[in-house]
Design a protein around this motif. Structure first.
Motif, PDB file in Angstrom:
ATOM      1  N   VAL A 330      13.263  41.212  18.001  1.00 26.63           N
ATOM      2  CA  VAL A 330      14.150  42.411  18.319  1.00 26.63           C
ATOM      3  C   VAL A 330      13.611  43.564  18.595  1.00 26.63           C
ATOM      4  O   VAL A 330      12.134  43.902  18.446  1.00 26.63           O
ATOM      5  N   LEU A 331      14.227  44.645  19.357  1.00 24.99           N
ATOM      6  CA  LEU A 331      13.867  45.885  19.880  1.00 24.99           C
ATOM      7  C   LEU A 331      12.394  45.852  20.438  1.00 24.99           C
ATOM      8  O   LEU A 331      11.355  46.343  20.030  1.00 24.99           O
ATOM      9  N   ASN A 332      12.350  44.964  21.501  1.00 32.70           N
ATOM     10  CA  ASN A 332      11.299  44.553  22.282  1.00 32.70           C
ATOM     11  C   ASN A 332      10.643  45.964  23.015  1.00 32.70           C
ATOM     12  O   ASN A 332      11.565  47.181  22.915  1.00 32.70           O
ATOM     13  N   SER A 333       9.678  45.848  23.618  1.00 33.23           N
ATOM     14  CA  SER A 333       9.121  47.366  24.311  1.00 33.23           C
ATOM     15  C   SER A 333       9.889  47.883  25.375  1.00 33.23           C
ATOM     16  O   SER A 333       9.885  49.057  25.528  1.00 33.23           O
ATOM     17  N   ASP A 334      10.535  46.895  26.303  1.00 30.61           N
ATOM     18  CA  ASP A 334      11.707  47.315  27.183  1.00 30.61           C
ATOM     19  C   ASP A 334      12.547  48.151  26.517  1.00 30.61           C
ATOM     20  O   ASP A 334      13.324  49.311  27.139  1.00 30.61           O
ATOM     21  N   GLU A 335      13.253  47.578  25.588  1.00 30.34           N
ATOM     22  CA  GLU A 335      14.449  48.071  24.959  1.00 30.34           C
ATOM     23  C   GLU A 335      13.728  49.390  24.347  1.00 30.34           C
ATOM     24  O   GLU A 335      14.752  50.496  24.188  1.00 30.34           O
TER      25      GLU A 335
END
Length: 434
Positions: A330-335
């Motif tokens: 969840v909430l990866n670096s792109d996001e």
């Protein structure tokens, strides 16, 4: 020689909504990104920046802070929000004046520029003095006056007048870099009458609204006791919510409130470090994103964070969601990059101007130097290298509205040491006044 042109060459470009392969050159004309390509003719260019070894990305957008509260950094740590506000912050704020808020805002602007934030949304007092600091610093801002009436009719009228005066005097100033919102502080400090009037005036003047909502469990309980509804349910009932509302914190949310936020297209400003430090709780950010709700990032004031480093804030946001959901995806670096750039721009109604690297958008750009111990070797992606490895001190160059505010980590617009000296004197005087 062509006036006001900046060529940035050999840059690795990271933008939240488009992909750039390999090194690129980017041309700025006046305040606009005018060209992005493999090579750009260097003749007749006023300024050339070689960005070899650097990542170019949009300037970060901080959607919730109280900039002048840099003066209160470390004043009252390790306390609950209720004690922090009532016993320490509000007594200190009683002695504030325009000069203090001006120097506090300049100190904050130095920190923003040095850590790569080019736009911030601020709610506080003496906001025309904050606007003066923004003008001098060269950054972009959405300013709102913190409106608190506690049900007092005379005070309510004065608060409305104060915010409208700010709009009349400052909206569009600083070459269009300043925008003014209404700033009702919260559902527990702003009366129902004030909130309804703000909604009416926001529609009339086409102004946004910046408000704290659902920051602590105590706030939920107090509003439930008084209104019989949770905060977002109450705000929805009185017709306050809409796509022009930025709700800071939004920590304690029921499923029904998430539906209300989505239905009204309310924008959320997530403030993980402040929420953690004041033990306010963990906002359900991954759930909000799953529901296609616009979630941006804010630091809150330096008095409850205690810095304005948005890269650090984004890393904290990502890690906090992973550990709270027990899901590493969840909430990866792109996001996270999107949260700090285009989602912040969207929250403030500026997505057509800033938040991504595109021809025709404002030249709000930062360069991050990867030739640092904490960023070598490069990680698997540009976004992960920034979110998980970098911090604000890795920012090398900051450009806002086509103007270089910092280059090679040296400020070009503000006298750093002079501001530090004035800020130290200001807090000394404020402490002595209590």
């Amino acid at each position: 020689m062509c006036d006001n042109t900046i060529l940035i060459k050999n840059a690795l470009i990271l933008s939240p909504n488009n992909s750039f392969e390999g090194k690129k050159s980017l041309l700025i004309k006046d305040d606009i990104i005018s060209e992005i390509s493999d090579e750009i003719d260097e003749s007749n260019i006023e300024k050339i920046i070689d960005a070899s070894g650097k990542i170019l990305l949009p300037g970060f957008v901080n959607t919730h802070t109280h900039l002048s509260m840099t003066l209160f950094r470390g004043l009252a740590d390790d306390l609950s929000l209720d004690s922090w506000l009532n016993d320490h912050i509000w007594p200190m704020e009683a002695n504030l004046n325009g000069d203090y808020c001006y120097i506090g805002a300049l100190l904050g602007a130095v920190e923003l520029i040095k850590s790569g934030t080019t736009t911030f949304s601020d709610m506080y007092f003496y906001m025309e003095d904050v606007a003066r600091a923004v003008d001098e610093a060269g950054i972009r801002a959405v300013l709102s006056y913190g409106m608190i009436d506690f049900g007092d009719e005379e005070r309510r009228q004065n608060e409305i007048k104060e915010n409208l005066t700010l709009f009349e005097n400052c909206n569009g100033m600083a070459d269009g870099r300043i925008k003014v919102f209404f700033g009702p502080h919260s559902p527990y400090t702003a009366s129902e009458e004030l909130l309804i009037k703000v909604r009416e005036l926001a529609d009339e003047y086409n102004m946004g609204i910046h408000i704290h909502v659902s920051e602590t469990q105590k706030e939920i309980n107090d509003i439930l006791d008084e209104k019989g509804l949770r905060p977002f349910e109450y705000l929805d009932k009185i017709g306050f919510l809409g796509p022009d509302v930025v709700a800071a914190h939004s920590v304690w949310l029921s499923d029904n409130e998430i539906d209300i936020i989505k239905k009204n297209n309310v924008k959320v400003s997530h403030n993980p470090c402040s929420n953690m430090k004041l033990a306010s709780g963990i906002a359900p950010v991954s759930k909000l994103i799953e529901n296609d709700i616009c979630v941006s990032i804010g630091t809150d004031g330096a008095s409850s964070n205690n810095n304005l480093d948005l890269i650090e804030e984004l890393k904290t946001a990502s890690l906090l969601q992973k550990v709270s959901t027990l899901d590493p995806k969840v909430l990866n670096s792109d996001e996270s990059i999107a949260m700090g750039t285009i989602k912040g721009a969207e929250a403030l109604g500026l997505e057509c101007e800033i938040g991504s690297i595109e021809v025709g958008k404002k030249a709000d750009i930062i360069l991050i130097d990867t030739n640092s111990a904490n960023m070598v070797p490069d990680s698997s992606s540009l976004s992960s290298n920034i979110i998980y490895s970098a911090n604000g001190s890795n920012v090398d160059t900051t450009i806002c509205n086509g103007k270089i505010l910092m280059e090679n980590k040296k400020l070009t617009v503000l006298n750093e040491q002079e501001i530090y000296d004035k800020a130290k004197q200001a807090i000394k005087e404020l402490k002595e006044a209590i």
